[in-house]
Design a protein around this motif. Structure first.
Motif, PDB file in Angstrom:
ATOM      1  N   GLU A 248       0.830  -1.207   0.000  1.00 56.35           N
ATOM      2  CA  GLU A 248       0.000   0.000   0.000  1.00 56.35           C
ATOM      3  C   GLU A 248       0.862   1.254   0.000  1.00 56.35           C
ATOM      4  OE1 GLU A 248      -2.590  -0.314   3.313  1.00 56.35           O
ATOM      5  OE2 GLU A 248      -3.927  -1.763   2.368  1.00 56.35           O
ATOM      6  N   ALA A 249       1.955   1.208   0.746  1.00 59.56           N
ATOM      7  CA  ALA A 249       2.843   2.373   0.786  1.00 59.56           C
ATOM      8  C   ALA A 249       3.524   2.591  -0.565  1.00 59.56           C
ATOM      9  CB  ALA A 249       3.879   2.192   1.892  1.00 59.56           C
ATOM     10  N   ARG A 250       3.878   1.483  -1.247  1.00 62.09           N
ATOM     11  CA  ARG A 250       4.582   1.604  -2.531  1.00 62.09           C
ATOM     12  C   ARG A 250       3.648   2.050  -3.652  1.00 62.09           C
ATOM     13  NH1 ARG A 250       5.483  -1.992  -6.644  1.00 62.09           N
ATOM     14  NH2 ARG A 250       4.488  -3.668  -5.454  1.00 62.09           N
ATOM     15  N   LYS A 251       2.441   1.460  -3.686  1.00 53.40           N
ATOM     16  CA  LYS A 251       1.513   1.776  -4.767  1.00 53.40           C
ATOM     17  C   LYS A 251       0.595   2.953  -4.442  1.00 53.40           C
ATOM     18  CE  LYS A 251       1.394  -3.018  -6.366  1.00 53.40           C
ATOM     19  NZ  LYS A 251       0.550  -4.204  -6.656  1.00 53.40           N
ATOM     20  N   GLY A 252       0.569   3.342  -3.171  1.00 54.35           N
ATOM     21  CA  GLY A 252      -0.314   4.436  -2.790  1.00 54.35           C
ATOM     22  C   GLY A 252       0.065   5.761  -3.414  1.00 54.35           C
ATOM     23  N   GLY A 253       1.351   5.927  -3.751  1.00 56.63           N
ATOM     24  CA  GLY A 253       1.784   7.177  -4.354  1.00 56.63           C
ATOM     25  C   GLY A 253       1.677   7.211  -5.861  1.00 56.63           C
ATOM     26  N   HIS A 254       1.192   6.121  -6.461  1.00 58.50           N
ATOM     27  CA  HIS A 254       1.053   6.079  -7.923  1.00 58.50           C
ATOM     28  C   HIS A 254      -0.087   6.991  -8.356  1.00 58.50           C
ATOM     29  CE1 HIS A 254       1.818   4.155 -11.823  1.00 58.50           C
ATOM     30  NE2 HIS A 254       0.502   4.254 -12.015  1.00 58.50           N
ATOM     31  N   LYS A 255       0.189   7.903  -9.287  1.00 55.78           N
ATOM     32  CA  LYS A 255      -0.814   8.877  -9.721  1.00 55.78           C
ATOM     33  C   LYS A 255      -1.929   8.178 -10.478  1.00 55.78           C
ATOM     34  CE  LYS A 255      -1.401  13.282 -12.136  1.00 55.78           C
ATOM     35  NZ  LYS A 255      -2.134  13.838 -10.981  1.00 55.78           N
ATOM     36  N   ASP A 256      -3.159   8.567 -10.146  1.00 55.64           N
ATOM     37  CA  ASP A 256      -4.327   7.962 -10.781  1.00 55.64           C
ATOM     38  C   ASP A 256      -4.620   8.646 -12.103  1.00 55.64           C
ATOM     39  OD1 ASP A 256      -7.151   6.991 -11.220  1.00 55.64           O
ATOM     40  OD2 ASP A 256      -6.790   6.156  -9.240  1.00 55.64           O
ATOM     41  N   VAL A 257      -5.150   7.859 -13.062  1.00 58.68           N
ATOM     42  CA  VAL A 257      -5.501   8.413 -14.372  1.00 58.68           C
ATOM     43  C   VAL A 257      -6.830   9.164 -14.317  1.00 58.68           C
ATOM     44  CG1 VAL A 257      -4.250   6.633 -15.622  1.00 58.68           C
ATOM     45  CG2 VAL A 257      -6.662   6.266 -15.053  1.00 58.68           C
TER      46      VAL A 257
ATOM     47  N   GLU B 293     -10.216  11.352  -4.377  1.00 51.90           N
ATOM     48  CA  GLU B 293     -10.788  10.492  -3.336  1.00 51.90           C
ATOM     49  C   GLU B 293      -9.685   9.835  -2.505  1.00 51.90           C
ATOM     50  OE1 GLU B 293     -13.832   8.953  -1.122  1.00 51.90           O
ATOM     51  OE2 GLU B 293     -14.024  10.332  -2.827  1.00 51.90           O
ATOM     52  N   ARG B 294      -8.637   9.384  -3.160  1.00 48.21           N
ATOM     53  CA  ARG B 294      -7.533   8.766  -2.432  1.00 48.21           C
ATOM     54  C   ARG B 294      -6.847   9.763  -1.506  1.00 48.21           C
ATOM     55  NH1 ARG B 294      -4.162   6.279  -7.262  1.00 48.21           N
ATOM     56  NH2 ARG B 294      -2.534   6.316  -5.650  1.00 48.21           N
ATOM     57  N   ASP B 295      -6.607  10.961  -2.005  1.00 44.44           N
ATOM     58  CA  ASP B 295      -5.976  11.991  -1.164  1.00 44.44           C
ATOM     59  C   ASP B 295      -6.860  12.355   0.018  1.00 44.44           C
ATOM     60  OD1 ASP B 295      -3.892  11.984  -2.976  1.00 44.44           O
ATOM     61  OD2 ASP B 295      -4.623  13.741  -4.096  1.00 44.44           O
ATOM     62  N   THR B 296      -8.156  12.457  -0.242  1.00 44.66           N
ATOM     63  CA  THR B 296      -9.083  12.860   0.808  1.00 44.66           C
ATOM     64  C   THR B 296      -9.196  11.807   1.899  1.00 44.66           C
ATOM     65  OG1 THR B 296     -10.379  14.167  -0.764  1.00 44.66           O
ATOM     66  CG2 THR B 296     -11.447  13.578   1.296  1.00 44.66           C
ATOM     67  N   VAL B 297      -9.340  10.530   1.501  1.00 41.98           N
ATOM     68  CA  VAL B 297      -9.533   9.489   2.506  1.00 41.98           C
ATOM     69  C   VAL B 297      -8.271   9.296   3.344  1.00 41.98           C
ATOM     70  CG1 VAL B 297      -8.796   7.524   1.078  1.00 41.98           C
ATOM     71  CG2 VAL B 297     -10.501   7.188   2.863  1.00 41.98           C
ATOM     72  N   ASN B 298      -7.091   9.492   2.772  1.00 41.86           N
ATOM     73  CA  ASN B 298      -5.863   9.397   3.557  1.00 41.86           C
ATOM     74  C   ASN B 298      -5.812  10.475   4.639  1.00 41.86           C
ATOM     75  OD1 ASN B 298      -4.823   7.187   2.161  1.00 41.86           O
ATOM     76  ND2 ASN B 298      -3.809   8.471   0.627  1.00 41.86           N
ATOM     77  N   GLU B 299      -6.315  11.634   4.307  1.00 40.22           N
ATOM     78  CA  GLU B 299      -6.322  12.736   5.273  1.00 40.22           C
ATOM     79  C   GLU B 299      -7.444  12.584   6.290  1.00 40.22           C
ATOM     80  OE1 GLU B 299      -6.752  17.648   5.266  1.00 40.22           O
ATOM     81  OE2 GLU B 299      -6.577  16.535   3.382  1.00 40.22           O
TER      82      GLU B 299
ATOM     83  N   THR C  27      -6.318   0.633  -7.523  1.00 40.70           N
ATOM     84  CA  THR C  27      -5.009   1.110  -7.960  1.00 40.70           C
ATOM     85  C   THR C  27      -4.171  -0.037  -8.508  1.00 40.70           C
ATOM     86  OG1 THR C  27      -5.069   2.892  -6.314  1.00 40.70           O
ATOM     87  CG2 THR C  27      -2.927   2.327  -7.242  1.00 40.70           C
ATOM     88  N   CYS C  28      -4.251  -1.194  -7.867  1.00 39.43           N
ATOM     89  CA  CYS C  28      -3.512  -2.364  -8.365  1.00 39.43           C
ATOM     90  C   CYS C  28      -3.995  -2.756  -9.755  1.00 39.43           C
ATOM     91  CB  CYS C  28      -3.665  -3.529  -7.396  1.00 39.43           C
ATOM     92  SG  CYS C  28      -2.851  -3.285  -5.796  1.00 39.43           S
ATOM     93  N   LYS C  29      -5.309  -2.735  -9.981  1.00 42.90           N
ATOM     94  CA  LYS C  29      -5.850  -3.054 -11.298  1.00 42.90           C
ATOM     95  C   LYS C  29      -5.422  -2.018 -12.338  1.00 42.90           C
ATOM     96  CE  LYS C  29      -8.128  -6.844 -10.543  1.00 42.90           C
ATOM     97  NZ  LYS C  29      -7.721  -8.109 -11.218  1.00 42.90           N
ATOM     98  N   MET C  30      -5.366  -0.767 -11.945  1.00 43.80           N
ATOM     99  CA  MET C  30      -4.934   0.279 -12.855  1.00 43.80           C
ATOM    100  C   MET C  30      -3.475   0.066 -13.263  1.00 43.80           C
ATOM    101  SD  MET C  30      -4.745   4.398 -12.149  1.00 43.80           S
ATOM    102  CE  MET C  30      -3.494   4.144 -10.890  1.00 43.80           C
ATOM    103  N   MET C  31      -2.635  -0.290 -12.314  1.00 44.59           N
ATOM    104  CA  MET C  31      -1.224  -0.516 -12.631  1.00 44.59           C
ATOM    105  C   MET C  31      -1.050  -1.764 -13.495  1.00 44.59           C
ATOM    106  SD  MET C  31       0.485   0.508  -8.939  1.00 44.59           S
ATOM    107  CE  MET C  31       2.156   0.310  -9.544  1.00 44.59           C
ATOM    108  N   GLU C  32      -1.889  -2.776 -13.273  1.00 45.86           N
ATOM    109  CA  GLU C  32      -1.839  -3.959 -14.127  1.00 45.86           C
ATOM    110  C   GLU C  32      -2.208  -3.606 -15.569  1.00 45.86           C
ATOM    111  OE1 GLU C  32      -4.334  -6.937 -12.488  1.00 45.86           O
ATOM    112  OE2 GLU C  32      -3.193  -7.133 -10.610  1.00 45.86           O
ATOM    113  N   PHE C  33      -3.232  -2.759 -15.733  1.00 44.65           N
ATOM    114  CA  PHE C  33      -3.647  -2.342 -17.064  1.00 44.65           C
ATOM    115  C   PHE C  33      -2.554  -1.518 -17.746  1.00 44.65           C
ATOM    116  CE2 PHE C  33      -6.347   0.902 -19.493  1.00 44.65           C
ATOM    117  CZ  PHE C  33      -6.247   0.187 -20.677  1.00 44.65           C
ATOM    118  N   GLU C  34      -1.935  -0.627 -17.002  1.00 45.94           N
ATOM    119  CA  GLU C  34      -0.869   0.186 -17.577  1.00 45.94           C
ATOM    120  C   GLU C  34       0.316  -0.691 -17.994  1.00 45.94           C
ATOM    121  OE1 GLU C  34      -0.045   3.008 -14.534  1.00 45.94           O
ATOM    122  OE2 GLU C  34      -1.681   4.355 -15.092  1.00 45.94           O
ATOM    123  N   ALA C  35       0.651  -1.667 -17.151  1.00 42.18           N
ATOM    124  CA  ALA C  35       1.749  -2.574 -17.490  1.00 42.18           C
ATOM    125  C   ALA C  35       1.408  -3.410 -18.720  1.00 42.18           C
ATOM    126  CB  ALA C  35       2.050  -3.475 -16.307  1.00 42.18           C
ATOM    127  N   ALA C  36       0.142  -3.851 -18.815  1.00 46.98           N
ATOM    128  CA  ALA C  36      -0.273  -4.632 -19.983  1.00 46.98           C
ATOM    129  C   ALA C  36      -0.248  -3.785 -21.250  1.00 46.98           C
ATOM    130  CB  ALA C  36      -1.674  -5.200 -19.751  1.00 46.98           C
TER     131      ALA C  36
END
Length: 436
Positions: A220-229, A236-242, A340-349
């Motif tokens: 979560e710490a590693r992928k949490g900083g990945h910018k969303d498309v 939403e991610r920034d807000t819920v973390n705060e 976020t994990c699914k988004m990174m999988e799609f980007e990698a694919a």
């Protein structure tokens, strides 16, 4: 390069009133019905084709109604909790909504709730779902009771706080409510069996590894900083973390106030007892002083009762909601992490398609298309889920604040009336002393 698909930030309106208190749901459902009747179907009365004899000649598609909102099947009450050795048995009373005469009464352990949560997670596609959080397991040992007493009353007060089974019942009842009213989890066969079958479900021992939790936290710490498309999900991610941090702090600070009220009540009780014991002497000039002590002791006892009532009301209203959503926001973060994990999988694919060799291109494109569809599905489900979640959260805190304020006012009025009576009694007390 085929880029990731962007989604609109406007969330679908379907099912926005799920998982909300019933008294508010009915009003919102009526509004949703009126909106559907106004905008939900195609109006073809003014079209030229409407004047023709047969609908087939109109050339227009048949109007379709929007899907009906999910209606829960059961209502659940956790009516009792009894300690049996080292375990606590909870009594559940379930009523089938469409058949008021059909009721079920079952007894469950906390481990049964854990198994239910495991079944709901493993038997459903929860990728885009905010899974209701299961309350923590209640402690039943003497050591845990002593630790809880020191936390609430302080180290100087040698009292042991009793078991809080009533609070546990409310938390588990709220958990079951959130499950049965969820449009996906509420239809699972596991929750039906859990609520209606007398015998507890056969469960396997669930293993909880500290290493898996650590691995998850690192991911979560590693992928949490990945910018969303998608700008909506990034916000939403920034807000819920705060907000999750603020919610935990608010809960802890609010409970400090509750514990402070309990400590003051205990102090008033000790002082009242001391004055009452000191007012038992009925000799000589001490008679007048003893009368004042006794009457003042009764006033302190009234003040103590008022503080105890306030502390209980505070914890059962606003404190309960703060505790629930401090855990619920963590469940939202887990759902956003899965997306976020699914988004990174799609980007990698998508990147793999660019580098694919001709003989493997078809297979790589198929993998990319699969990842794209999974990402689209979880994004659509997450948008609807977040809409329902925030709508429910606002209504819950609105109701909690109203009940908290009402309870505060009522308790203050009752305490004021008792103290006024005590002051009047002190003023009218016969303090004349007649020496022998």
């Amino acid at each position: 390069m085929r880029s990731a698909v962007l989604y609109p930030s406007v969330i679908a309106q379907e099912g926005e009133d799920q998982d909300v208190p019933s008294r508010l749901t009915s009003t919102k459902m009526d509004n949703a019905t009126e909106e559907t009747n106004t905008n939900g179907t195609a109006d073809v009365s003014d079209s030229p084709e409407a004047d023709q004899d047969t609908p087939e000649s109109s050339g227009l598609p048949e109007p379709t109604l929007p899907p009906k909102p999910f209606e829960p099947v059961f209502t659940v009450k956790v009516t009792d909790a009894a300690k049996d050795g080292e375990v606590v048995k909870y009594t559940l009373k379930t009523t089938k909504i469409k058949s008021d005469s059909e009721e079920y009464k079952v007894v469950r352990l906390y481990e049964d709730f854990e198994w239910l949560e495991h079944c709901l997670i493993t038997q459903n596609d929860i990728a885009g779902i905010i899974v209701p959080p299961l309350p923590p397991k209640p402690s039943t040992t003497a050591q845990s009771a002593e630790a809880r007493s020191k936390k609430q009353l302080g180290n100087d007060i040698k009292l042991v706080v009793g078991d809080e089974f009533e609070k546990d019942c409310r938390s588990l009842e709220k958990y079951l409510y959130l499950v049965v009213t969820h449009p996906i989890l509420g239809q699972d066969e596991s929750i039906t069996k859990f609520l209606t079958v007398r015998e507890a479900p056969t469960r396997a021992k669930l293993k909880k590894s500290i290493f898996s939790n650590l691995s998850k936290a690192v991911g979560e710490a590693r992928k949490g900083g990945h910018k969303d498309v998608n700008e909506f999900f990034q916000k939403e991610r920034d807000t819920v973390n705060e907000v999750s941090v603020q919610m935990k702090e608010a809960k802890e600070n609010f409970m400090k106030i509750v514990y402070g009220e309990q400590r003051v009540a205990v102090g008033l009780s000790h002082l009242s007892t001391a004055l009452h014991l000191g007012g038992q002497l009925q000799e000589g000039a001490d008679v007048v002083v003893n009368k004042l002590f006794t009457q003042f002791s009764e006033g302190l006892e009234d003040a103590k009762q008022g503080l105890e009532v306030m502390a209980v009301n505070d914890e059962n209203t606003l404190g309960f909601s703060l505790d629930l959503y401090s855990r619920y926001l963590e469940a939202e973060k887990e759902m956003l992490y899965r997306r976020t994990c699914k988004m990174m999988e799609f980007e990698a694919a998508s990147k793999a398609v660019e580098k694919a060799k001709p003989q493997k291109r078809e297979m790589v494109v198929a993998a990319r298309d699969k990842a794209e569809k999974e990402f689209e599905d979880i994004s659509k489900a997450a948008e609807k889920e977040l809409k329902n979640f925030h709508h429910q959260r606002v209504l819950t805190f609105q109701d909690s604040l109203v009940r908290h304020a009402d309870a505060k006012i009522k308790a203050a009025r009752d305490t004021y009336a008792l103290l006024t009576k005590c002051v009047t009694a002190l003023k009218t007390l016969d303090t004349s002393f007649k020496p022998l």
